[in-house]
Design a protein around this motif. Structure first.
Motif, mmCIF file in Angstrom:
data_model
loop_
_atom_site.group_PDB
_atom_site.id
_atom_site.type_symbol
_atom_site.label_atom_id
_atom_site.label_comp_id
_atom_site.label_asym_id
_atom_site.label_seq_id
_atom_site.Cartn_x
_atom_site.Cartn_y
_atom_site.Cartn_z
ATOM 1 N N THR A 182 0.850 -1.061 0.121
ATOM 2 C CA THR A 182 0.135 -0.121 0.010
ATOM 3 C C THR A 182 0.935 1.259 -0.045
ATOM 4 O OG1 THR A 182 -0.312 0.323 2.467
ATOM 5 C CG2 THR A 182 -1.500 -1.340 1.636
ATOM 6 N N ASN A 183 0.091 2.214 -0.067
ATOM 7 C CA ASN A 183 1.034 3.576 0.004
ATOM 8 C C ASN A 183 1.385 4.184 1.358
ATOM 9 O OD1 ASN A 183 1.231 3.960 -3.001
ATOM 10 N ND2 ASN A 183 -0.724 4.546 -3.168
ATOM 11 N N LEU A 184 0.626 3.657 2.380
ATOM 12 C CA LEU A 184 0.813 4.025 3.758
ATOM 13 C C LEU A 184 1.959 3.656 4.333
ATOM 14 C CD1 LEU A 184 -2.717 3.108 5.679
ATOM 15 C CD2 LEU A 184 -1.636 5.523 5.091
ATOM 16 N N LYS A 185 2.625 4.966 4.978
ATOM 17 C CA LYS A 185 3.846 4.803 5.679
ATOM 18 C C LYS A 185 3.481 4.939 7.175
ATOM 19 C CE LYS A 185 5.783 4.841 1.356
ATOM 20 N NZ LYS A 185 6.624 3.562 0.956
ATOM 21 N N ILE A 186 4.602 4.477 8.064
ATOM 22 C CA ILE A 186 4.341 4.682 9.395
ATOM 23 C C ILE A 186 4.109 6.125 9.893
ATOM 24 C CG2 ILE A 186 6.939 4.616 9.784
ATOM 25 C CD1 ILE A 186 4.183 3.166 11.935
ATOM 26 N N ASN A 187 4.874 6.975 9.174
ATOM 27 C CA ASN A 187 4.532 8.379 9.536
ATOM 28 C C ASN A 187 3.041 8.860 9.274
ATOM 29 O OD1 ASN A 187 7.228 8.721 10.374
ATOM 30 N ND2 ASN A 187 7.936 9.379 8.346
ATOM 31 N N ASP A 188 2.373 8.074 8.333
ATOM 32 C CA ASP A 188 1.043 8.515 8.452
ATOM 33 C C ASP A 188 0.196 8.049 9.271
ATOM 34 O OD1 ASP A 188 1.525 9.453 5.570
ATOM 35 O OD2 ASP A 188 1.531 7.399 4.842
ATOM 36 N N LEU A 189 0.749 7.092 10.284
ATOM 37 C CA LEU A 189 -0.124 6.289 11.482
ATOM 38 C C LEU A 189 0.341 6.780 12.601
ATOM 39 C CD1 LEU A 189 -0.140 2.864 9.643
ATOM 40 C CD2 LEU A 189 -2.010 4.389 9.781
ATOM 41 N N LEU A 190 1.639 7.394 12.756
ATOM 42 C CA LEU A 190 2.187 7.599 14.058
ATOM 43 C C LEU A 190 1.034 8.943 14.988
ATOM 44 C CD1 LEU A 190 6.029 7.438 13.402
ATOM 45 C CD2 LEU A 190 4.707 5.922 14.905
ATOM 46 N N GLY A 191 1.041 8.344 16.156
ATOM 47 C CA GLY A 191 0.401 9.421 16.985
ATOM 48 C C GLY A 191 -1.010 9.881 17.075
ATOM 49 N N LYS A 192 -1.672 8.823 16.386
ATOM 50 C CA LYS A 192 -3.214 9.043 16.033
ATOM 51 C C LYS A 192 -3.958 7.718 16.171
ATOM 52 C CE LYS A 192 -3.226 9.130 11.207
ATOM 53 N NZ LYS A 192 -3.832 9.911 9.988
ATOM 54 N N TRP A 193 -5.248 7.638 16.457
ATOM 55 C CA TRP A 193 -6.018 6.480 16.424
ATOM 56 C C TRP A 193 -6.455 6.361 14.883
ATOM 57 C CZ3 TRP A 193 -6.137 3.120 20.097
ATOM 58 C CH2 TRP A 193 -5.703 3.364 21.166
ATOM 59 N N SER A 194 -6.250 5.201 14.383
ATOM 60 C CA SER A 194 -6.667 4.666 13.051
ATOM 61 C C SER A 194 -7.433 3.325 13.211
ATOM 62 C CB SER A 194 -5.490 4.363 12.154
ATOM 63 O OG SER A 194 -4.731 5.697 11.867
ATOM 64 N N LEU A 195 -8.618 3.515 12.425
ATOM 65 C CA LEU A 195 -9.551 2.242 12.375
ATOM 66 C C LEU A 195 -9.045 1.428 11.174
ATOM 67 C CD1 LEU A 195 -12.163 0.984 13.077
ATOM 68 C CD2 LEU A 195 -13.363 2.255 11.605
ATOM 69 N N PHE A 196 -8.772 0.272 11.592
ATOM 70 C CA PHE A 196 -8.418 -0.749 10.478
ATOM 71 C C PHE A 196 -9.416 -1.900 10.535
ATOM 72 C CE2 PHE A 196 -4.370 0.447 11.041
ATOM 73 C CZ PHE A 196 -3.364 -0.141 10.009
ATOM 74 N N LYS A 197 -9.994 -2.179 9.295
ATOM 75 C CA LYS A 197 -11.166 -3.182 9.314
ATOM 76 C C LYS A 197 -10.545 -4.217 7.921
ATOM 77 C CE LYS A 197 -14.665 -1.688 7.303
ATOM 78 N NZ LYS A 197 -16.150 -1.188 7.037
ATOM 79 N N LEU A 198 -11.015 -5.605 8.338
ATOM 80 C CA LEU A 198 -10.672 -6.592 7.461
ATOM 81 C C LEU A 198 -11.922 -7.197 7.164
ATOM 82 C CD1 LEU A 198 -8.060 -6.682 9.438
ATOM 83 C CD2 LEU A 198 -7.240 -8.027 7.446
ATOM 84 N N LYS A 199 -12.239 -7.621 5.744
ATOM 85 C CA LYS A 199 -13.461 -8.224 5.584
ATOM 86 C C LYS A 199 -12.616 -9.486 4.955
ATOM 87 C CE LYS A 199 -16.744 -4.815 4.881
ATOM 88 N NZ LYS A 199 -17.787 -4.209 3.970
ATOM 89 N N PHE A 200 -13.117 -10.711 5.227
ATOM 90 C CA PHE A 200 -12.518 -12.162 4.853
ATOM 91 C C PHE A 200 -13.633 -13.192 4.951
ATOM 92 C CE2 PHE A 200 -11.027 -11.674 9.372
ATOM 93 C CZ PHE A 200 -11.250 -13.071 9.660
#
Length: 232
Positions: A182-200
């Motif tokens: 993906t294009n997401l880097k760790i700096n895009d995620l650091l210090g904030k809450w992010s919602l991860f969702k998987l459908k499988f």
């Protein structure tokens, strides 16, 4: 946690390099009816708004490797690792996959996944620091067989070797994993809450999709489940 479809995160799993990862994790809605693992005598983790219980499958490196934290009304688990915080699994002190050793702090759900079912899993995660190494896994579906080695069907990893966040999907037949980047880097995620969702699903030809903050970043890619293993 996975929710069955009727039709610092303060969390870190595996580590390769000597940086301090801190991960915070809030899990929501899960229901499974599969095999129940015996965790008698081991530390369990659950909360009022979870419908799964997790337990510490292996010895933790330190007393504070997994710790409950409360910020106001927000209650969550913090996972953290320091340099050479070897995991409790026998192979974590062994050279493998080009790593001299494996640092690990993880919990495991007490129940397995049903066959031929559809699941939706959601969790909120906050990466506090770290995750600057290569192929650092922070979430996975694993597979269990007491007498046979089975590989995780799905892993979510972060790598600073130019690839950022990726999903590793087991090949059909269990011969290694395919990495979906993906294009997401760790700096895009650091210090904030992010919602991860998987459908499988867990059918004979399973697929998985990954969403971050309601944006689909990996769409319906195939993955394998070793028929000898019990996924959880």
């Amino acid at each position: 946690l996975p929710r069955k479809d009727p039709s610092a995160y303060d969390e870190a799993m595996k580590r390769l390099l000597p940086v301090l990862p801190i991960l915070l994790l809030i899990l929501s809605g899960c229901q499974t009816t599969g095999h129940q693992f015996n965790y008698q005598g081991r530390t369990g983790h659950t909360d009022d708004d979870w419908n799964l219980t997790f337990y510490e499958n292996d010895r933790m490196p330190r007393n504070d490797s997994v710790k409950w934290i409360q910020e106001g009304k927000n209650k969550f688990i913090r996972f953290q690792l320091r340099d050479k915080d070897y995991g409790g699994w026998v192979g974590d002190r062994t050279v493998r996959h080009n790593a001299p050793y494996w640092e690990r702090a993880e919990v495991r759900q007490i129940s397995g996944l049903d066959k031929n079912a559809k699941y939706e899993l959601e969790f909120n995660v906050r990466f506090v620091k770290g995750f600057s190494g290569d192929r650092e896994t922070f979430w996975k579906i694993h597979s269990y067989n007491a007498n046979y080695s089975t590989s995780p069907p799905i892993m979510i990893k972060i790598s600073q070797e130019g690839s950022g966040l990726l999903l590793a999907a087991l090949r059909e037949g269990g011969s290694g994993h395919i990495n979906y980047y993906t294009n997401l880097k760790i700096n895009d995620l650091l210090g904030k809450w992010s919602l991860f969702k998987l459908k499988f699903d867990t059918s004979k030809t399973p697929v998985v999709s990954l969403f971050v903050d309601d944006k689909e970043i990996i769409s319906s890619v195939p993955y394998g489940i070793n028929p000898r293993g019990r996924p959880y």
